[in-house]
Design a protein around this motif. Sequence first.
Motif, PDB file in Angstrom:
ATOM      1  N   ALA A   1       0.854  -1.187   0.000  1.00  0.00           N
ATOM      2  CA  ALA A   1       0.000   0.000   0.000  1.00  0.00           C
ATOM      3  C   ALA A   1       0.889   1.236   0.000  1.00  0.00           C
ATOM      4  O   ALA A   1       1.892   1.291   0.716  1.00  0.00           O
ATOM      5  CB  ALA A   1      -0.908   0.000   1.217  1.00  0.00           C
ATOM      6  N   PHE A   2       0.519   2.211  -0.813  1.00  0.00           N
ATOM      7  CA  PHE A   2       1.251   3.477  -0.881  1.00  0.00           C
ATOM      8  C   PHE A   2       0.315   4.587  -0.445  1.00  0.00           C
ATOM      9  O   PHE A   2      -0.796   4.720  -0.948  1.00  0.00           O
ATOM     10  CB  PHE A   2       1.760   3.724  -2.304  1.00  0.00           C
ATOM     11  CG  PHE A   2       2.574   4.972  -2.453  1.00  0.00           C
ATOM     12  CD1 PHE A   2       3.786   5.107  -1.788  1.00  0.00           C
ATOM     13  CD2 PHE A   2       2.144   6.008  -3.253  1.00  0.00           C
ATOM     14  CE1 PHE A   2       4.556   6.262  -1.924  1.00  0.00           C
ATOM     15  CE2 PHE A   2       2.892   7.159  -3.407  1.00  0.00           C
ATOM     16  CZ  PHE A   2       4.104   7.290  -2.737  1.00  0.00           C
ATOM     17  N   LEU A   3       0.775   5.386   0.497  1.00  0.00           N
ATOM     18  CA  LEU A   3      -0.012   6.462   1.091  1.00  0.00           C
ATOM     19  C   LEU A   3       0.828   7.735   1.013  1.00  0.00           C
ATOM     20  O   LEU A   3       1.792   7.884   1.762  1.00  0.00           O
ATOM     21  CB  LEU A   3      -0.321   6.084   2.544  1.00  0.00           C
ATOM     22  CG  LEU A   3      -1.286   6.905   3.350  1.00  0.00           C
ATOM     23  CD1 LEU A   3      -2.678   6.846   2.732  1.00  0.00           C
ATOM     24  CD2 LEU A   3      -1.345   6.371   4.771  1.00  0.00           C
ATOM     25  N   SER A   4       0.498   8.612   0.076  1.00  0.00           N
ATOM     26  CA  SER A   4       1.315   9.794  -0.151  1.00  0.00           C
ATOM     27  C   SER A   4       0.562  11.070   0.204  1.00  0.00           C
ATOM     28  O   SER A   4      -0.522  11.342  -0.331  1.00  0.00           O
ATOM     29  CB  SER A   4       1.744   9.853  -1.621  1.00  0.00           C
ATOM     30  OG  SER A   4       2.495  11.021  -1.862  1.00  0.00           O
ATOM     31  N   ASN A   5       1.161  11.844   1.093  1.00  0.00           N
ATOM     32  CA  ASN A   5       0.627  13.156   1.473  1.00  0.00           C
ATOM     33  C   ASN A   5      -0.835  13.092   1.913  1.00  0.00           C
ATOM     34  O   ASN A   5      -1.652  13.913   1.513  1.00  0.00           O
ATOM     35  CB  ASN A   5       0.822  14.159   0.339  1.00  0.00           C
ATOM     36  CG  ASN A   5       2.286  14.441   0.095  1.00  0.00           C
ATOM     37  OD1 ASN A   5       3.070  14.547   1.032  1.00  0.00           O
ATOM     38  ND2 ASN A   5       2.679  14.512  -1.162  1.00  0.00           N
ATOM     39  N   ILE A   6      -1.143  12.128   2.744  1.00  0.00           N
ATOM     40  CA  ILE A   6      -2.494  11.944   3.271  1.00  0.00           C
ATOM     41  C   ILE A   6      -2.541  12.234   4.768  1.00  0.00           C
ATOM     42  O   ILE A   6      -3.426  12.959   5.232  1.00  0.00           O
ATOM     43  CB  ILE A   6      -2.998  10.503   3.010  1.00  0.00           C
ATOM     44  CG1 ILE A   6      -3.019  10.184   1.512  1.00  0.00           C
ATOM     45  CG2 ILE A   6      -4.350  10.273   3.660  1.00  0.00           C
ATOM     46  CD1 ILE A   6      -4.046  10.924   0.700  1.00  0.00           C
ATOM     47  N   ILE A   7      -1.592  11.697   5.520  1.00  0.00           N
ATOM     48  CA  ILE A   7      -1.725  11.748   6.982  1.00  0.00           C
ATOM     49  C   ILE A   7      -1.664  13.168   7.539  1.00  0.00           C
ATOM     50  O   ILE A   7      -2.255  13.431   8.588  1.00  0.00           O
ATOM     51  CB  ILE A   7      -0.714  10.827   7.703  1.00  0.00           C
ATOM     52  CG1 ILE A   7       0.726  11.241   7.455  1.00  0.00           C
ATOM     53  CG2 ILE A   7      -0.954   9.373   7.321  1.00  0.00           C
ATOM     54  CD1 ILE A   7       1.744  10.485   8.292  1.00  0.00           C
ATOM     55  N   HIS A   8      -1.003  14.090   6.859  1.00  0.00           N
ATOM     56  CA  HIS A   8      -0.921  15.456   7.392  1.00  0.00           C
ATOM     57  C   HIS A   8      -2.279  16.167   7.366  1.00  0.00           C
ATOM     58  O   HIS A   8      -2.456  17.163   8.051  1.00  0.00           O
ATOM     59  CB  HIS A   8       0.138  16.287   6.659  1.00  0.00           C
ATOM     60  CG  HIS A   8      -0.173  16.551   5.226  1.00  0.00           C
ATOM     61  ND1 HIS A   8       0.556  15.969   4.209  1.00  0.00           N
ATOM     62  CD2 HIS A   8      -1.115  17.307   4.624  1.00  0.00           C
ATOM     63  CE1 HIS A   8       0.078  16.385   3.050  1.00  0.00           C
ATOM     64  NE2 HIS A   8      -0.945  17.184   3.278  1.00  0.00           N
ATOM     65  N   GLY A   9      -3.224  15.660   6.605  1.00  0.00           N
ATOM     66  CA  GLY A   9      -4.533  16.292   6.505  1.00  0.00           C
ATOM     67  C   GLY A   9      -5.525  15.814   7.547  1.00  0.00           C
ATOM     68  O   GLY A   9      -6.649  16.320   7.626  1.00  0.00           O
ATOM     69  N   GLU A  10      -5.126  14.838   8.348  1.00  0.00           N
ATOM     70  CA  GLU A  10      -6.036  14.224   9.324  1.00  0.00           C
ATOM     71  C   GLU A  10      -5.431  14.258  10.721  1.00  0.00           C
ATOM     72  O   GLU A  10      -4.226  14.408  10.885  1.00  0.00           O
ATOM     73  CB  GLU A  10      -6.316  12.768   8.930  1.00  0.00           C
ATOM     74  CG  GLU A  10      -6.908  12.586   7.551  1.00  0.00           C
ATOM     75  CD  GLU A  10      -8.320  13.128   7.404  1.00  0.00           C
ATOM     76  OE1 GLU A  10      -8.998  13.358   8.434  1.00  0.00           O
ATOM     77  OE2 GLU A  10      -8.750  13.337   6.262  1.00  0.00           O
ATOM     78  N   GLY A  11      -6.280  14.019  11.712  1.00  0.00           N
ATOM     79  CA  GLY A  11      -5.829  13.928  13.089  1.00  0.00           C
ATOM     80  C   GLY A  11      -5.376  12.520  13.433  1.00  0.00           C
ATOM     81  O   GLY A  11      -5.512  11.583  12.639  1.00  0.00           O
ATOM     82  N   GLU A  12      -4.855  12.362  14.625  1.00  0.00           N
ATOM     83  CA  GLU A  12      -4.330  11.081  15.075  1.00  0.00           C
ATOM     84  C   GLU A  12      -5.386   9.975  15.033  1.00  0.00           C
ATOM     85  O   GLU A  12      -5.113   8.880  14.531  1.00  0.00           O
ATOM     86  CB  GLU A  12      -3.778  11.213  16.503  1.00  0.00           C
ATOM     87  CG  GLU A  12      -3.221   9.931  17.057  1.00  0.00           C
ATOM     88  CD  GLU A  12      -2.614  10.090  18.441  1.00  0.00           C
ATOM     89  OE1 GLU A  12      -2.273   9.049  19.035  1.00  0.00           O
ATOM     90  OE2 GLU A  12      -2.461  11.224  18.925  1.00  0.00           O
ATOM     91  N   VAL A  13      -6.585  10.227  15.518  1.00  0.00           N
ATOM     92  CA  VAL A  13      -7.643   9.214  15.555  1.00  0.00           C
ATOM     93  C   VAL A  13      -7.990   8.748  14.138  1.00  0.00           C
ATOM     94  O   VAL A  13      -8.100   7.549  13.874  1.00  0.00           O
ATOM     95  CB  VAL A  13      -8.892   9.762  16.286  1.00  0.00           C
ATOM     96  CG1 VAL A  13     -10.081   8.824  16.142  1.00  0.00           C
ATOM     97  CG2 VAL A  13      -8.574  10.027  17.756  1.00  0.00           C
ATOM     98  N   GLU A  14      -8.140   9.704  13.224  1.00  0.00           N
ATOM     99  CA  GLU A  14      -8.468   9.366  11.835  1.00  0.00           C
ATOM    100  C   GLU A  14      -7.336   8.596  11.169  1.00  0.00           C
ATOM    101  O   GLU A  14      -7.582   7.654  10.402  1.00  0.00           O
ATOM    102  CB  GLU A  14      -8.770  10.642  11.029  1.00  0.00           C
ATOM    103  CG  GLU A  14      -9.988  11.394  11.491  1.00  0.00           C
ATOM    104  CD  GLU A  14      -9.723  12.373  12.649  1.00  0.00           C
ATOM    105  OE1 GLU A  14     -10.697  12.982  13.117  1.00  0.00           O
ATOM    106  OE2 GLU A  14      -8.562  12.517  13.088  1.00  0.00           O
ATOM    107  N   ASN A  15      -6.108   8.979  11.444  1.00  0.00           N
ATOM    108  CA  ASN A  15      -4.965   8.292  10.848  1.00  0.00           C
ATOM    109  C   ASN A  15      -4.837   6.859  11.356  1.00  0.00           C
ATOM    110  O   ASN A  15      -4.561   5.942  10.580  1.00  0.00           O
ATOM    111  CB  ASN A  15      -3.666   9.074  11.093  1.00  0.00           C
ATOM    112  CG  ASN A  15      -3.538  10.240  10.139  1.00  0.00           C
ATOM    113  OD1 ASN A  15      -3.885  10.146   8.971  1.00  0.00           O
ATOM    114  ND2 ASN A  15      -3.032  11.352  10.644  1.00  0.00           N
TER     115      ASN A  15
END
Length: 178
Positions: free
Chosen positions: A83-97
Amino acid sequence: AAPILSNEIDLSRSKTLIDIGGGAGTYSVFFCKASSNLNATILDLPGTLEITKELISGSNVRNRISLLEGDFNKEINGQYDAAFLSNIIHGEGEVENIALLKKIYNALNSGGKIIIQDFILDNDKTTPSFPALFSLNMLLFTENGRSYSFKEVEGWLEKVGFKDLARMNLNLPRSISI
């Protein structure tokens, strides 16, 4: 960064890759070019995939890339080797991530690999400078987003079941980390 990553990340043992929120499809194209046995699935919203279809239509690996309409915050269908996840986690909070990483973990075959590309901070959360300044932007303009440290991301990954974690030290633009 896609040409660099496709040469640095070993996907030779992976037959299937899901590119989560893959947008234009650039990374999937380069990963497929670098690994002749790889088939990629780009998961993104329907409107985005209409543009993706046009952008990848001229690629010589188009026949190994499929498009999957969906919202990764709701569900991730299928089973994949990577799985590749690019520039996604910075847009969400800890719980969502953490919830997203759990969905990804459940969509990976045994021994599967996750690759996260983002503006990752050092553990002191003040460096490198671009991710630190980018974090300020996310704090101002998103509900819960910000840049995270490797230690934070590592903790989330371990919490959902990932093992053998490593930060790759590549010289990517804007201090992007893998």
